[in-house]
Write a protein that holds these residues in place. Structure first.
Motif, short mmCIF file in Angstrom:
data_model
loop_
_atom_site.label_atom_id
_atom_site.label_comp_id
_atom_site.label_asym_id
_atom_site.label_seq_id
_atom_site.Cartn_x
_atom_site.Cartn_y
_atom_site.Cartn_z
N GLY A 6 28.15 69.14 24.34
CA GLY A 6 28.13 69.74 25.68
C GLY A 6 26.93 70.66 25.90
O GLY A 6 26.79 71.25 26.96
N LYS A 9 22.08 68.04 25.15
CA LYS A 9 21.14 67.24 24.34
C LYS A 9 20.80 65.92 25.04
O LYS A 9 19.64 65.55 25.16
N THR A 27 22.91 58.54 18.68
CA THR A 27 23.92 57.84 17.88
C THR A 27 25.24 57.75 18.65
O THR A 27 25.97 56.77 18.51
N LEU A 31 27.08 54.27 19.31
CA LEU A 31 28.48 54.03 18.90
C LEU A 31 29.33 53.62 20.08
O LEU A 31 30.16 52.71 19.97
N ILE A 48 38.28 57.52 15.15
CA ILE A 48 37.55 58.69 14.65
C ILE A 48 36.89 59.42 15.82
O ILE A 48 36.98 60.65 15.94
N MET A 49 36.24 58.65 16.69
CA MET A 49 35.54 59.26 17.82
C MET A 49 36.51 59.88 18.81
O MET A 49 36.25 60.96 19.33
N GLY A 52 37.44 63.21 17.86
CA GLY A 52 36.37 64.21 17.79
C GLY A 52 35.88 64.46 16.38
O GLY A 52 35.23 65.46 16.10
N LEU A 54 33.70 63.13 12.83
CA LEU A 54 32.43 62.43 12.62
C LEU A 54 32.68 61.07 11.99
O LEU A 54 33.51 60.94 11.09
N VAL A 60 26.05 55.81 10.60
CA VAL A 60 24.99 56.25 11.53
C VAL A 60 23.60 56.15 10.89
O VAL A 60 22.63 55.84 11.57
N GLY A 81 21.94 63.90 18.78
CA GLY A 81 23.25 63.74 18.13
C GLY A 81 23.13 63.25 16.70
O GLY A 81 24.11 62.86 16.09
N ARG A 84 23.75 64.87 12.03
CA ARG A 84 24.91 65.72 12.29
C ARG A 84 25.52 66.28 11.02
O ARG A 84 26.51 67.01 11.08
N GLN A 88 22.88 63.42 6.44
CA GLN A 88 22.13 62.62 7.43
C GLN A 88 20.71 63.15 7.59
O GLN A 88 19.76 62.38 7.76
N ARG A 123 32.17 67.12 32.77
CA ARG A 123 31.62 65.82 32.43
C ARG A 123 32.73 64.76 32.35
O ARG A 123 32.51 63.61 32.69
N ARG A 129 34.81 59.57 29.33
CA ARG A 129 34.93 59.64 27.87
C ARG A 129 36.24 60.29 27.47
O ARG A 129 36.53 61.41 27.87
N ASP A 131 37.01 61.55 24.71
CA ASP A 131 36.84 62.76 23.90
C ASP A 131 36.44 63.98 24.75
O ASP A 131 36.39 65.09 24.24
N ARG A 141 35.87 69.13 18.33
CA ARG A 141 34.45 68.78 18.22
C ARG A 141 33.60 70.02 18.00
O ARG A 141 32.64 70.00 17.23
P1 ADP Z 1 28.63 65.09 21.99
O1 ADP Z 1 27.43 65.66 21.30
O2 ADP Z 1 28.66 65.35 23.45
O3 ADP Z 1 29.92 65.44 21.35
P2 ADP Z 1 27.87 62.36 21.18
O4 ADP Z 1 27.72 61.32 22.21
O5 ADP Z 1 26.63 62.82 20.49
O6 ADP Z 1 28.63 63.51 21.93
O7 ADP Z 1 28.91 61.89 20.05
C1 ADP Z 1 30.20 61.42 20.35
C2 ADP Z 1 30.98 61.11 19.07
O8 ADP Z 1 30.32 60.07 18.34
C3 ADP Z 1 31.09 62.26 18.06
O9 ADP Z 1 32.15 63.14 18.35
C4 ADP Z 1 31.28 61.47 16.74
O10 ADP Z 1 32.60 61.00 16.62
C5 ADP Z 1 30.38 60.28 16.93
N1 ADP Z 1 28.99 60.53 16.44
C6 ADP Z 1 27.86 60.53 17.18
N2 ADP Z 1 26.78 60.78 16.41
C7 ADP Z 1 27.23 60.93 15.16
C8 ADP Z 1 26.61 61.21 13.90
N3 ADP Z 1 25.29 61.39 13.80
N4 ADP Z 1 27.39 61.30 12.80
C9 ADP Z 1 28.71 61.11 12.87
N5 ADP Z 1 29.37 60.86 14.01
C10 ADP Z 1 28.65 60.76 15.15
#
Ligand code: ADP
Length: 186
Positions: A6, A9, A27, A31, A48-49, A52, A54, A60, A81, A84, A88, A123, A129, A131, A141
């Motif tokens: 949020g 980015k 990423t 995804l 997983i997503m 909230g 990873l 990734v 993103g 993370r 990574q 948003r 979304r 999440d 998150r």
């Molecule tokens: P935000 O930063 O708004 O939470 P993102 O679009 O960057 O949203 O990411 C959404 C979801 O995708 C994350 O909560 C996670 O589950 C997954 N995700 C994205 N990028 C990564 C990453 N580099 N490593 C692990 N999980 C990731």
């Protein structure tokens, strides 16, 4: 581009990539594209997503490695993103080293927790979304960011690439701050 969920980015990365002729690699977007296409990978990552959490580092890292060579004709990358986790970050650094590239800057958007929650709720109304829609997932998150992602800032500090950017204000104001910092090195 670094910062909590949020923090803006994605919004800023898109415009910065245009201005500086870079490839924007998110990423999260990659995804979500897997999810939308109903791929095996997408199916495995969905829960997983939605919670909230990873997705696993190797997933990734492989995604980014696949994309990194499609940079032809572009001046570089804006990673959004990613990384993370510290794992990574180390993998990214190695990938770039192998290709005679490096992390030039890590721009850390700083935004208060109240503002983060507020932006994600707004948003949710347009992003669709899952999440973003659930306050418990939003909080998780932010928590995951604190415990697993924020340590990457220390990595950036040690590498001498880290810069804090005030992420509060209008999109244009924040964009100008980011450009001012980027322009220092180009
Ligand atoms: P935000 O930063 O708004 O939470 P993102 O679009 O960057 O949203 O990411 C959404 C979801 O995708 C994350 O909560 C996670 O589950 C997954 N995700 C994205 N990028 C990564 C990453 N580099 N490593 C692990 N999980 C990731």
């Amino acid at each position: 581009m670094f910062g909590p969920p949020g923090s803006g980015k994605g919004t800023q990365s898109v415009t910065l990539a245009e201005k500086y002729n870079c490839l924007h690699l998110s990423t999260g977007d990659m995804l979500r594209a897997e999810l939308a296409a109903g791929t095996e990978l997408g199916k495995r990552m969905e829960k997983i997503m939605a919670a909230g959490e990873l997705v696993p580092d190797d997933v990734v890292i492989a995604m980014i490695a696949n994309k990194i060579d499609s940079t032809r004709g572009k001046a570089g990358f804006i990673f959004d993103g990613f990384p993370r986790t510290v794992e990574q970050a180390v993998a990214l650094q190695n990938m770039l080293k192998e290709r005679n590239m490096k992390i030039d800057q890590m721009l850390v958007l700083e935004v208060s927790d109240v503002e983060l929650t507020d932006r994600m709720k707004k948003r949710a109304l347009i992003s669709g979304r899952a999440d973003d829609a659930d306050p418990a997932v939003i909080n998780n998150r932010i928590e995951v960011y604190r415990s697993k992602t924020a340590p990457v800032i220390e990595f950036g500090r040690k590498e001498g690439v880290h810069h804090n950017i005030n992420g509060m204000g209008t999109v244009e104001e924040i964009f100008r701050r980011l450009c001012d910092q980027i322009d220092r090195i180009i």
